[in-house]
Design an enzyme around this catalytic site. Structure first.
Site, PDB file in Angstrom:
ATOM      1  N   GLY A   1      -0.396   4.420   0.667  1.00  0.00           N
ATOM      2  CA  GLY A   1      -1.056   5.357   1.211  1.00  0.00           C
ATOM      3  C   GLY A   1      -0.303   6.280   2.192  1.00  0.00           C
ATOM      4  CB  SER A   2      -1.103   9.014   4.439  1.00  0.00           C
ATOM      5  OG  SER A   2      -2.044   8.727   5.255  1.00  0.00           O
TER       6      SER A   2
ATOM      7  CE  LYS B   1      -8.582   4.587  15.059  1.00  0.00           C
ATOM      8  NZ  LYS B   1      -8.008   5.830  14.352  1.00  0.00           N
TER       9      LYS B   1
ATOM     10  N   GLY C   1       1.070  -1.144   0.124  1.00  0.00           N
ATOM     11  CA  GLY C   1       0.115  -0.131  -0.069  1.00  0.00           C
ATOM     12  C   GLY C   1       0.767   1.167   0.031  1.00  0.00           C
TER      13      GLY C   1
ATOM     14  NE  ARG D   1      -7.522   8.677   6.760  1.00  0.00           N
ATOM     15  CZ  ARG D   1      -6.667   7.824   6.416  1.00  0.00           C
ATOM     16  NH1 ARG D   1      -6.079   7.703   5.297  1.00  0.00           N
ATOM     17  NH2 ARG D   1      -6.208   6.883   7.395  1.00  0.00           N
TER      18      ARG D   1
END
Length: 335
Positions: free
Chosen positions: A11-12, A194, A9, A258
């Site tokens: 992503g960030s 969460k 991956g 996000r």
């Protein structure tokens, strides 16, 4: 000792962890398996993931590829950073290149929507290897702050003590503390739920309901997560630790989240499809919310806050109506 680490991956968070591991030792080679050829080129040519961290240089020993076989060749550790809802199909596609003894460190937080599976179930099942070594990594950790080398603490959870110590050695640094835990269920459930609670916290903020209601909502949400997790076999202390309360506080109260952002915009009256259409990253809480109602029913746990989020996302309830319903629940003894 020379180590090969693969990060699945681009992503960030996957990028931040790749940079973190690579910067610790020059004799570490970190391969990032990415889908986007443009991201791949920017990492290899400019040592930068322009999509997520345009202002950060990556260590020279971070290399990107779009080829799974190349990435997984000779890997000593695998960090899984693919969003939960896409993980099963993705892993099935690369299973033939995965060594059955390769330890998987899962960075993905959430529950698979229709099956209610956690990553500790998805990874071995998708790879058709029930003995695939598995570690969950969780805790309050924004990718941007990791990239900036700010002090952070996380937890690795696995049933295998030797594996926990090895993961700790791999990941710990002067600015990243790594605690160990054997409570995989507690760490995974807290990490998944969460995100749903953060949407609720964002809604409260978007509706300008004030600090009193924010504190009450998050406290109630923490209790709901604890009730469910303990019914599933988790330890209550896990829910008050780094992967529970620690991660909940970060995700519910900080603007970088996000999931919280999705909630704020819902609270302001925006439509979910418009919110998701404008985001370039996955808010896992949106999918996980759908699993909450099924889990609450399965384990016979009352979860009014988290199920309200699921109903708002499913368009069954407006944020305003949800607040009215929650405030009109019977007055009860605290548990």
């Amino acid at each position: 000792m020379f180590l090969n680490v693969v990060v699945l991956g681009g992503g960030s968070f996957g990028t931040a962890m790749a940079a973190h591991i690579a910067s610790r030792k020059a004799q570490m080679e970190v391969h990032m398996l990415v889908r986007d050829p443009i991201v791949c080129r920017s990492i290899n040519d400019d040592h930068c993931n322009h999509k997520y961290f345009p202002d950060h240089k990556l260590p020279k020993n971070v290399v990107a590829t779009t080829d799974a076989q190349t990435a997984l060749l000779k890997a000593d550790y695998c960090l899984h950073a693919v969003p939960v809802q896409f993980s099963s199909a993705f892993l099935e596609g690369i299973a033939s290149y995965v060594d059955p003894a390769l330890p998987f460190i899962s960075l993905s937080k959430g529950l698979e929507l229709n099956t209610l599976r956690m990553m500790s179930q998805i990874i071995p099942q998708a790879l058709r290897n029930p003995r695939q070594p598995f570690i969950a990594l969780s805790g309050p950790s924004f990718a941007l702050e990791l990239m900036n080398k700010l002090p952070t603490a996380m937890v690795v959870a696995t049933k295998d003590k030797k594996l926990a110590n090895a993961a700790q050695q791999l990941l710990a640094s002067s600015y990243l503390r790594i605690n160990t835990s054997s409570d995989v269920t507690g760490v995974e459930i807290a990490g998944a739920l969460k995100n749903v609670l953060a949407i609720a916290a964002g809604i409260v903020d978007g509706m300008h309901l004030g600090n009193n209601s924010m504190a009450a909502l998050v406290a109630q949400g923490c209790s709901e997560i604890r009730w469910l997790a303990t019914k599933m076999g988790a330890k209550p202390t896990t829910i008050t630790g780094l992967s529970g309360t620690g991660d909940i506080m970060l995700t519910c109260f900080v603007n970088l989240s996000r999931n919280r952002t999705v909630g704020v915009r819902l609270g302001l009256g925006e439509k979910l499809e418009d919110i998701l259409g404008s985001m370039n990253q996955v808010a896992e809480g949106v999918s996980t919310a759908g699993a909450v109602i099924a889990l609450a029913q399965k384990y016979n746990v009352k979860m009014p806050v988290l199920t309200a989020v699921a109903r708002i996302i499913d368009n069954e309830l407006t944020p305003k109506k949800a607040v009215y319903e929650l405030m009109n629940l019977p007055q009860v003894e605290e548990v």
